[in-house]
Design a protein around this motif. Structure first.
Motif, PDB file in Angstrom:
ATOM      1  N   TYR A  86     -16.338  81.899 -14.658  1.00 45.77           N
ATOM      2  CA  TYR A  86     -15.499  81.467 -15.782  1.00 45.77           C
ATOM      3  C   TYR A  86     -15.051  80.011 -15.657  1.00 45.77           C
ATOM      4  O   TYR A  86     -14.439  79.493 -16.583  1.00 45.77           O
ATOM      5  CB  TYR A  86     -14.247  82.345 -15.884  1.00 45.77           C
ATOM      6  CG  TYR A  86     -14.466  83.802 -16.234  1.00 45.77           C
ATOM      7  CD1 TYR A  86     -15.663  84.253 -16.774  1.00 45.77           C
ATOM      8  CD2 TYR A  86     -13.453  84.735 -16.052  1.00 45.77           C
ATOM      9  CE1 TYR A  86     -15.840  85.595 -17.099  1.00 45.77           C
ATOM     10  CE2 TYR A  86     -13.623  86.072 -16.390  1.00 45.77           C
ATOM     11  CZ  TYR A  86     -14.819  86.499 -16.900  1.00 45.77           C
ATOM     12  OH  TYR A  86     -14.980  87.817 -17.226  1.00 45.77           O
ATOM     13  N   CYS A  95      -3.174  84.672 -13.272  1.00 43.98           N
ATOM     14  CA  CYS A  95      -3.974  85.670 -13.986  1.00 43.98           C
ATOM     15  C   CYS A  95      -2.983  86.619 -14.646  1.00 43.98           C
ATOM     16  O   CYS A  95      -2.052  87.104 -13.983  1.00 43.98           O
ATOM     17  CB  CYS A  95      -4.859  86.423 -12.996  1.00 43.98           C
ATOM     18  SG  CYS A  95      -5.629  87.904 -13.689  1.00 43.98           S
ATOM     19  N   SER A  96      -3.180  86.889 -15.930  1.00 43.22           N
ATOM     20  CA  SER A  96      -2.212  87.738 -16.638  1.00 43.22           C
ATOM     21  C   SER A  96      -2.180  89.139 -16.047  1.00 43.22           C
ATOM     22  O   SER A  96      -1.141  89.803 -16.070  1.00 43.22           O
ATOM     23  CB  SER A  96      -2.529  87.791 -18.127  1.00 43.22           C
ATOM     24  OG  SER A  96      -3.783  88.397 -18.346  1.00 43.22           O
ATOM     25  N   LEU A  97      -3.317  89.599 -15.526  1.00 43.19           N
ATOM     26  CA  LEU A  97      -3.349  90.936 -14.921  1.00 43.19           C
ATOM     27  C   LEU A  97      -2.506  90.975 -13.658  1.00 43.19           C
ATOM     28  O   LEU A  97      -1.699  91.883 -13.459  1.00 43.19           O
ATOM     29  CB  LEU A  97      -4.787  91.321 -14.584  1.00 43.19           C
ATOM     30  CG  LEU A  97      -5.575  91.965 -15.716  1.00 43.19           C
ATOM     31  CD1 LEU A  97      -7.037  92.085 -15.350  1.00 43.19           C
ATOM     32  CD2 LEU A  97      -4.992  93.323 -16.055  1.00 43.19           C
ATOM     33  N   ASN A 103      -7.916  92.015  -9.347  1.00 50.67           N
ATOM     34  CA  ASN A 103      -7.079  91.043 -10.063  1.00 50.67           C
ATOM     35  C   ASN A 103      -5.607  91.422  -9.913  1.00 50.67           C
ATOM     36  O   ASN A 103      -4.948  91.863 -10.848  1.00 50.67           O
ATOM     37  CB  ASN A 103      -7.423  91.022 -11.561  1.00 50.67           C
ATOM     38  CG  ASN A 103      -8.833  90.567 -11.837  1.00 50.67           C
ATOM     39  OD1 ASN A 103      -9.747  90.901 -11.086  1.00 50.67           O
ATOM     40  ND2 ASN A 103      -9.031  89.826 -12.910  1.00 50.67           N
ATOM     41  N   CYS A 137      -5.692  91.868 -19.544  1.00 54.15           N
ATOM     42  CA  CYS A 137      -6.149  90.476 -19.473  1.00 54.15           C
ATOM     43  C   CYS A 137      -5.967  89.848 -20.845  1.00 54.15           C
ATOM     44  O   CYS A 137      -6.548  90.326 -21.825  1.00 54.15           O
ATOM     45  CB  CYS A 137      -7.619  90.423 -19.050  1.00 54.15           C
ATOM     46  SG  CYS A 137      -8.380  88.847 -19.462  1.00 54.15           S
ATOM     47  N   GLU A 185     -12.806  94.855 -19.131  1.00 54.50           N
ATOM     48  CA  GLU A 185     -11.412  94.485 -19.382  1.00 54.50           C
ATOM     49  C   GLU A 185     -11.110  94.448 -20.883  1.00 54.50           C
ATOM     50  O   GLU A 185      -9.957  94.287 -21.294  1.00 54.50           O
ATOM     51  CB  GLU A 185     -11.100  93.112 -18.774  1.00 54.50           C
ATOM     52  CG  GLU A 185     -10.979  93.120 -17.263  1.00 54.50           C
ATOM     53  CD  GLU A 185     -10.824  91.717 -16.686  1.00 54.50           C
ATOM     54  OE1 GLU A 185     -10.373  90.803 -17.385  1.00 54.50           O
ATOM     55  OE2 GLU A 185     -11.178  91.539 -15.504  1.00 54.50           O
ATOM     56  N   CYS A 225     -10.357  81.488 -20.646  1.00 57.54           N
ATOM     57  CA  CYS A 225      -9.217  81.790 -19.774  1.00 57.54           C
ATOM     58  C   CYS A 225      -8.506  80.473 -19.452  1.00 57.54           C
ATOM     59  O   CYS A 225      -9.082  79.600 -18.793  1.00 57.54           O
ATOM     60  CB  CYS A 225      -9.687  82.467 -18.494  1.00 57.54           C
ATOM     61  SG  CYS A 225      -8.326  82.694 -17.326  1.00 57.54           S
TER      62      CYS A 225
HETATM   63 FE1  SF4 Z   1      -7.130  86.996 -15.297  1.00 52.64          FE
HETATM   64 FE2  SF4 Z   1      -8.286  87.487 -17.619  1.00 52.64          FE
HETATM   65 FE3  SF4 Z   1      -8.301  85.015 -16.685  1.00 52.64          FE
HETATM   66 FE4  SF4 Z   1      -9.800  86.909 -15.485  1.00 52.64          FE
HETATM   67  S1  SF4 Z   1     -10.056  86.114 -17.539  1.00 52.64           S
HETATM   68  S2  SF4 Z   1      -8.474  85.404 -14.483  1.00 52.64           S
HETATM   69  S3  SF4 Z   1      -8.503  88.696 -15.770  1.00 52.64           S
HETATM   70  S4  SF4 Z   1      -6.476  86.198 -17.281  1.00 52.64           S
END
Ligand code: SF4
Ligand code: 13P
Length: 331
Positions: A44, A104-106, A132, A190, A218, A285
């Motif tokens: 990512y 990370c929101s998770l 995560n 997420c 996710e 992200c």
């Molecule tokens: Fe976290 Fe979603 Fe970003 Fe992956 S894509 S790092 S799960 S916020």
């Protein structure tokens, strides 16, 4: 150095100006060699960073690399929990990440104190946690899973084993639907994957009726029911490369399209649309995108910000991650 450390504490990264005339890629390559560093990157992050990484992969592959590398310094281009996982597995190595703000929101959805209280309500359950999550949550877990092994790990457990699954409720629901297991879910999500718009996706599928829709687990259930294939980032990449089909709509963070287009240059690869009208009309992200070449260069040069995990937490977290790595060998 003290002032630099103070600044890193304050802003989360090394905020030193980088000269305009510097060849960042050449300098990063020089530092990598000089410092015996390995650069690990998730799919990512920005394409320019993926292109110079020693290893690009999904969360399972990245943790396997972090556990087995000979390098003295691990430079992790991803998000905070990934750097933490590397430190948990390789405590004697220096682990640095370009920007501590890359969360990370998770992981944020599961504060350790609240999760410990939740877990206490189910004393006869074991805790399976998606990778995560923070080191503190890993320390409260029995087995860590990733999107590439979660289904198989759940299936390998005795049928009557009671399970808490945290922190991603969407991945948890996907596993429940696939296995018929009854798991207690922590309600995390997420922010990137839950933002895929069904309405816009359907419009896109009408425009490209020949396209296969592939998605990350996710995503929410109402999106996953439309998917021709569901898998981790590495599995999605493999599907695009191996499939005889030519057109794909990809339901995950758009950074993976960089590798997909490199690996299958003649195929048409379209990002699934996000509900918000952001600039790329895709899902990005914001945390992964905090990794820039400048911050990567500075973090290698100054070896900051460094990831540290308290030893008592690390030892407990290591047990749950190692259990996953061990179980993954036989799956
Ligand atoms: Fe976290 Fe979603 Fe970003 Fe992956 S894509 S790092 S799960 S916020
Ligand atoms: P994987 O690359 O393991 O599929 O995970 C996706 C993700 O969201 C990482 O933050």
């Amino acid at each position: 150095m003290e002032a630099l450390l103070e600044e890193v504490k304050r802003v989360g990264y090394v905020n030193e100006p980088v000269a305009d005339n510097i060849d960042l890629v050449a300098e990063i390559n020089r530092l990598r060699k000089e410092k015996n560093a390995v650069i690990l990157a998730h799919y990512y992050v920005d394409g320019a960073i993926q292109d110079l990484a020693d290893y690009i992969g999904d969360s399972l592959g990245l943790s396997q690399q972090a556990a087995s590398t000979d390098a003295e310094m691990i430079v992790f281009c991803g998000v905070h929990f990934m750097g933490e996982t590397a430190k948990i597995l390789s405590p004697d190595k220096k682990v640095v990440i370009p920007d501590l703000n890359a969360g990370c929101s998770l992981a944020d959805s599961a504060p350790a104190d609240k999760f410990a209280a939740f877990k206490a309500q189910y004393p006869d359950h074991i805790v399976l946690s998606y990778i995560n999550c923070s080191a503190d949550i890993k320390a409260l877990s029995d087995i860590i899973v990733t999107s590439s092994n979660a289904l198989k790990i759940v299936e390998s457990l005795p049928k009557d084993q009671k399970i808490i699954f945290a922190p991603d409720a969407n991945l948890g629901r996907f596993i429940i639907n696939k296995t018929g297991r009854d798991m207690v879910l922590w309600d995390g999500a997420c922010i990137v994957h839950i933002d895929i718009s069904l309405e816009k996706l359907q419009a896109l599928r009408q425009k490209y009726p020949e396209a296969k829709f592939i998605a990350h687990p996710e995503c929410q259930e109402h999106i996953l029911v439309h998917a021709d294939y569901v898998g981790s980032t590495t599995a999605l990449l493999k599907y695009v490369v191996d499939s005889p089909e030519q057109t794909f709509i990809v339901g995950t963070e758009a950074g993976i399209l960089h590798k997909m287009r490199q690996a299958a240059p003649h195929k048409k690869i379209i990002p699934a649309p996000a509900s918000q009208n952001n600039t790329c009309a895709c899902s990005e992200c914001p945390y992964m995108k905090m990794n820039t070449l400048e911050k990567l260069y500075n973090c290698m040069l100054y070896e900051q910000p460094e990831i540290l995990v308290p030893e008592d937490v690390r030892v407990k977290a290591e047990a749950s991650v190692l259990r996953m790595l061990e179980m993954s060998k036989s799956l």
